[in-house]
Design an enzyme around this catalytic site. Structure first.
Site, PDB file in Angstrom:
ATOM      1  N   GLY A   1       6.606 -14.085  12.456  1.00 28.98           N
ATOM      2  CA  GLY A   1       5.593 -14.040  13.502  1.00 28.98           C
ATOM      3  C   GLY A   1       6.160 -14.565  14.810  1.00 28.98           C
ATOM      4  O   GLY A   1       7.192 -15.243  14.823  1.00 28.98           O
TER       5      GLY A   1
ATOM      6  N   CYS B   1      11.448 -16.107   8.023  1.00 22.06           N
ATOM      7  CA  CYS B   1      11.498 -16.460   9.433  1.00 22.06           C
ATOM      8  C   CYS B   1      10.412 -17.492   9.755  1.00 22.06           C
ATOM      9  O   CYS B   1      10.525 -18.642   9.392  1.00 22.06           O
ATOM     10  CB  CYS B   1      11.401 -15.211  10.297  1.00 22.06           C
ATOM     11  SG  CYS B   1      11.898 -15.480  12.022  1.00 22.06           S
ATOM     12  N   TYR B   2       9.335 -17.098  10.442  1.00 23.53           N
ATOM     13  CA  TYR B   2       8.236 -18.028  10.709  1.00 23.53           C
ATOM     14  C   TYR B   2       7.714 -18.612   9.397  1.00 23.53           C
ATOM     15  O   TYR B   2       7.320 -19.783   9.337  1.00 23.53           O
ATOM     16  CB  TYR B   2       7.116 -17.298  11.454  1.00 23.53           C
ATOM     17  CG  TYR B   2       5.925 -18.166  11.793  1.00 23.53           C
ATOM     18  CD1 TYR B   2       5.910 -18.957  12.937  1.00 23.53           C
ATOM     19  CD2 TYR B   2       4.798 -18.184  10.967  1.00 23.53           C
ATOM     20  CE1 TYR B   2       4.811 -19.751  13.252  1.00 23.53           C
ATOM     21  CE2 TYR B   2       3.699 -18.968  11.271  1.00 23.53           C
ATOM     22  CZ  TYR B   2       3.710 -19.751  12.415  1.00 23.53           C
ATOM     23  OH  TYR B   2       2.622 -20.542  12.721  1.00 23.53           O
TER      24      TYR B   2
ATOM     25  N   HIS C   1      15.571 -11.619   8.272  1.00 25.55           N
ATOM     26  CA  HIS C   1      14.595 -10.604   7.853  1.00 25.55           C
ATOM     27  C   HIS C   1      15.226  -9.671   6.817  1.00 25.55           C
ATOM     28  O   HIS C   1      16.008  -8.779   7.171  1.00 25.55           O
ATOM     29  CB  HIS C   1      14.112  -9.804   9.053  1.00 25.55           C
ATOM     30  CG  HIS C   1      13.208 -10.561   9.960  1.00 25.55           C
ATOM     31  ND1 HIS C   1      11.846 -10.634   9.773  1.00 25.55           N
ATOM     32  CD2 HIS C   1      13.474 -11.316  11.057  1.00 25.55           C
ATOM     33  CE1 HIS C   1      11.304 -11.383  10.723  1.00 25.55           C
ATOM     34  NE2 HIS C   1      12.278 -11.811  11.514  1.00 25.55           N
TER      35      HIS C   1
ATOM     36  N   GLU D   1      13.704  -7.381   5.164  1.00 26.45           N
ATOM     37  CA  GLU D   1      12.975  -6.122   5.084  1.00 26.45           C
ATOM     38  C   GLU D   1      13.531  -5.029   5.978  1.00 26.45           C
ATOM     39  O   GLU D   1      13.200  -3.848   5.795  1.00 26.45           O
ATOM     40  CB  GLU D   1      11.490  -6.356   5.402  1.00 26.45           C
ATOM     41  CG  GLU D   1      11.177  -6.760   6.831  1.00 26.45           C
ATOM     42  CD  GLU D   1      11.238  -8.258   7.088  1.00 26.45           C
ATOM     43  OE1 GLU D   1      10.594  -8.716   8.045  1.00 26.45           O
ATOM     44  OE2 GLU D   1      11.952  -8.968   6.346  1.00 26.45           O
TER      45      GLU D   1
ATOM     46  N   SER E   1      -8.505  19.173   6.082  1.00 27.08           N
ATOM     47  CA  SER E   1      -7.885  19.647   7.322  1.00 27.08           C
ATOM     48  C   SER E   1      -6.685  20.539   7.063  1.00 27.08           C
ATOM     49  O   SER E   1      -6.241  21.264   7.954  1.00 27.08           O
ATOM     50  CB  SER E   1      -7.433  18.448   8.162  1.00 27.08           C
ATOM     51  OG  SER E   1      -6.337  17.786   7.542  1.00 27.08           O
TER      52      SER E   1
ATOM     53  N   GLY F   1      -3.854  19.080   6.179  1.00 25.59           N
ATOM     54  CA  GLY F   1      -2.761  18.135   6.218  1.00 25.59           C
ATOM     55  C   GLY F   1      -2.500  17.522   4.856  1.00 25.59           C
ATOM     56  O   GLY F   1      -3.269  17.720   3.902  1.00 25.59           O
ATOM     57  N   VAL F   2      -1.430  16.778   4.764  1.00 23.59           N
ATOM     58  CA  VAL F   2      -1.022  16.187   3.491  1.00 23.59           C
ATOM     59  C   VAL F   2      -2.100  15.257   2.944  1.00 23.59           C
ATOM     60  O   VAL F   2      -2.481  15.338   1.764  1.00 23.59           O
ATOM     61  CB  VAL F   2       0.311  15.427   3.657  1.00 23.59           C
ATOM     62  CG1 VAL F   2       0.684  14.718   2.361  1.00 23.59           C
ATOM     63  CG2 VAL F   2       1.419  16.379   4.076  1.00 23.59           C
ATOM     64  N   ASP F   3      -2.604  14.366   3.792  1.00 24.52           N
ATOM     65  CA  ASP F   3      -3.538  13.344   3.315  1.00 24.52           C
ATOM     66  C   ASP F   3      -4.812  13.957   2.755  1.00 24.52           C
ATOM     67  O   ASP F   3      -5.267  13.593   1.663  1.00 24.52           O
ATOM     68  CB  ASP F   3      -3.880  12.371   4.444  1.00 24.52           C
ATOM     69  CG  ASP F   3      -2.654  11.741   5.070  1.00 24.52           C
ATOM     70  OD1 ASP F   3      -1.598  11.727   4.407  1.00 24.52           O
ATOM     71  OD2 ASP F   3      -2.740  11.271   6.218  1.00 24.52           O
ATOM     72  N   SER F   4      -5.410  14.876   3.505  1.00 22.60           N
ATOM     73  CA  SER F   4      -6.675  15.456   3.031  1.00 22.60           C
ATOM     74  C   SER F   4      -6.450  16.368   1.827  1.00 22.60           C
ATOM     75  O   SER F   4      -7.293  16.435   0.927  1.00 22.60           O
ATOM     76  CB  SER F   4      -7.369  16.223   4.160  1.00 22.60           C
ATOM     77  OG  SER F   4      -6.627  17.361   4.540  1.00 22.60           O
TER      78      SER F   4
ATOM     79  N   LYS G   1       2.637   6.931   3.380  1.00 23.55           N
ATOM     80  CA  LYS G   1       2.727   8.388   3.431  1.00 23.55           C
ATOM     81  C   LYS G   1       3.680   8.960   2.380  1.00 23.55           C
ATOM     82  O   LYS G   1       3.363   9.975   1.734  1.00 23.55           O
ATOM     83  CB  LYS G   1       3.172   8.838   4.834  1.00 23.55           C
ATOM     84  CG  LYS G   1       3.308  10.341   4.994  1.00 23.55           C
ATOM     85  CD  LYS G   1       1.972  11.040   4.968  1.00 23.55           C
ATOM     86  CE  LYS G   1       1.437  11.214   6.350  1.00 23.55           C
ATOM     87  NZ  LYS G   1       0.196  12.007   6.412  1.00 23.55           N
TER      88      LYS G   1
END
Length: 512
Positions: free
Chosen positions: A58, A85-86, A172, A174, A226, A228-231, A368
């Site tokens: 942070g 870190c923080y 870090h 990550e 829609s 799209g991938v998500d829907s 995703k």
């Protein structure tokens, strides 16, 4: 989703730009994790029964008056804790160590030397590159801790209290700039927290179907499809759970990409698809609106109005399904103090307070790439799953300024050219997302022997793993030249094309 997760790592967010990356790295170990605000009560944390806690980085200093401080009871839960870190400095400060401003701030690459490779650094080489981003440092150890790593600039860069299974690292792990970071996280979640790694695509699909059936019961679900991938994955998953009690609705809001309405109608007839032409309604509501947040909220409200009206025509419908993803939830929730809302997402912002339909969001735990993996397992064709992300508000948030039919048509044609040429040059699948932005400015140009004063557009193409961070795609000059030439010559009203070379952060992928 309400399912109890047998193995869970909880991440306390202190405002780091990298918090979402921590979650991604844990998920890559096939271990489920969630991000919660740093001030989450111990009671709520305990109720989730996590196997371990990770304290994120942070921008604050732990010794300042308004520093974000967690409930001290987290250290009494009897589970492993990793401070990054923080988070390291918090452990030091709260458990009796010393934290002060570093003589020299450290940002970027550093050489890290391991003093003890027993557990957290098991399997790592004696020294390795890490990514640092700090202005404070630990000056003395809390009782019970030992130093397990250092750098030339940070004498105490990693600590451990093995009796309580508390660990802290100044770097870090990550980010990709820490080559051995994934192994550090793997050592923590598997070896120290004891997670076996059972968070798989098959596990998610089975649990999501159970969750949907339990939530919906004998009710009916309406889903905005829609294309799209998500829907697509949302609708397919819910159809697997409730079958013909799902009604999929495709809404043409007048803000779609070229030929999108036709393509969706051809691709998803098996999902009980109904088509609604609501372009006039949306464009009328957006007339004169230029603020991007207001655009999103208007579009969100209009979608709900359309779905509720369609539900009334269908008969009794109880639930609205949405393809909300975990990054949507994260980016739309502000943590007190260090973090701030980036933008309200179309799936989690703009909904009326008294909406009649209840929400079902089976993907809100996923990133995703995890959604695409679930889609493959559900039998959705790879060509559909490989489509670039498209925002729920559609072209509205790619048209800066006022939205008119004329400006939509300009953008739609320019965008279609860009996407076509990406495919022709075999670059479409190499980038995460690509699109065109229409600017609210005109520029001077010369076409033939005449002066022009027409619209400017921006090409945007990024590479990314999950959309949480992204870099601009190094498209070949030949491709950019071809796209620019075609747009200027074929789309009347555009005389200038530029390329966006901003990364996320500090920018976002979409312009609005």
């Amino acid at each position: 989703m309400t399912e109890f997760h047998e193995e869970m790592i909880l991440i306390l967010d202190f405002g780091s730009q990298y918090t979402q990356l921590i979650a991604r790295r844990v998920r890559e170990r096939k271990v489920y994790c969630e991000i919660v605000p740093f001030h989450q009560s111990v009671e709520k944390i305990r109720s989730k029964n996590p196997r371990g806690l990770i304290l994120s980085g942070g921008p604050s200093s732990v010794y300042t008056e308004n520093a974000p401080i967690p409930d001290a009871g987290i250290f009494e839960l009897g589970i492993p804790v990793l401070g990054i870190c923080y988070g390291l400095q918090l452990i030091g400060r709260l458990l009796g160590g010393g934290v002060d401003r570093a003589a020299r701030r450290e940002y970027g690459h550093a050489r890290f030397y391991i003093d003890d490779s027993t557990d957290l650094f098991l399997g790592l080489p004696p020294e390795t590159d890490v990514w640092m981003s700090h202005g404070d440092h630990l000056t003395w150890l809390p009782s019970g801790f030992i130093r397990i790593g250092h750098t030339a600039n940070a004498e105490i860069a990693a600590i451990a209290d093995r009796r309580r299974r508390f660990f802290g690292i100044q770097f870090h792990p990550e980010v990709v700039h820490t080559p051995e970071g994934a192994r550090v996280i793997d050592n923590f979640v598997r070896n120290i927290c004891g997670c076996s790694g059972n968070w798989t695509t098959a596990h998610f699909i089975a649990s999501a179907i159970r969750d949907v059936r339990a939530r919906v019961g004998n009710g009916r679900v309406i889903c905005g499809l829609s294309g799209g991938v998500d829907s697509a994955v949302t609708a397919t998953l819910i159809h697997r759970a409730v079958e013909d009690r799902l009604v999929s609705v495709f809404v043409d809001n007048g803000l779609l990409r070229k030929d999108e309405a036709r393509e969706v109608r051809e691709a998803f007839p098996h999902l009980n698809l109904r088509f609604v032409d609501a372009a006039d309604m949306f464009l009328t509501a957006l007339r004169g609106v230029t603020d991007p947040e207001e655009k999103r909220k208007i579009i969100g409200r209009k979608f709900i109005e359309v779905f509720e009206a369609e539900a009334n025509r269908i008969g009794k419908v109880d639930f609205l399904a949405q393809g909300t993803l975990y990054p949507d939830v994260i980016e739309s929730v502000s943590t007190w103090g260090p973090s701030a809302t980036i933008k309200s997402h179309h799936n989690v912002g703009g909904l009326p307070d008294r909406m009649r339909l209840e929400l079902v969001e089976p993907l809100r735990e996923l990133f995703k790439d995890e959604v695409r993996a679930a889609g493959l397992a559900l039998g959705i064709p790879p060509a559909l799953l490989g489509r670039h992300p498209f925002p729920g508000p559609g072209l509205a948030v790619r048209i800066l300024g006022e939205i008119t039919r004329e400006r939509i048509d300009l953008l739609r044609e320019a965008d279609a050219i860009f996407i076509h040429e990406l495919r022709e040059f075999d670059w479409y699948d190499a980038v995460w997302q690509a699109f065109v932005v229409l600017l609210p400015v005109n520029t001077v140009g010369v076409m033939g022997d005449e002066r022009t004063y027409e619209n400017a557009v921006v090409l945007r193409a990024v590479t990314s793993q999950d959309g949480m961070t992204a870099d601009w795609a190094r498209l070949p000059a030949e491709l950019l030249s071809r796209v620019s030439n075609r747009i200027i010559n074929e789309v009347r009203g555009i005389n200038r094309v530029v390329y966006d070379i901003s990364s996320k952060p500090p920018g976002t992928i979409e312009w609005e």
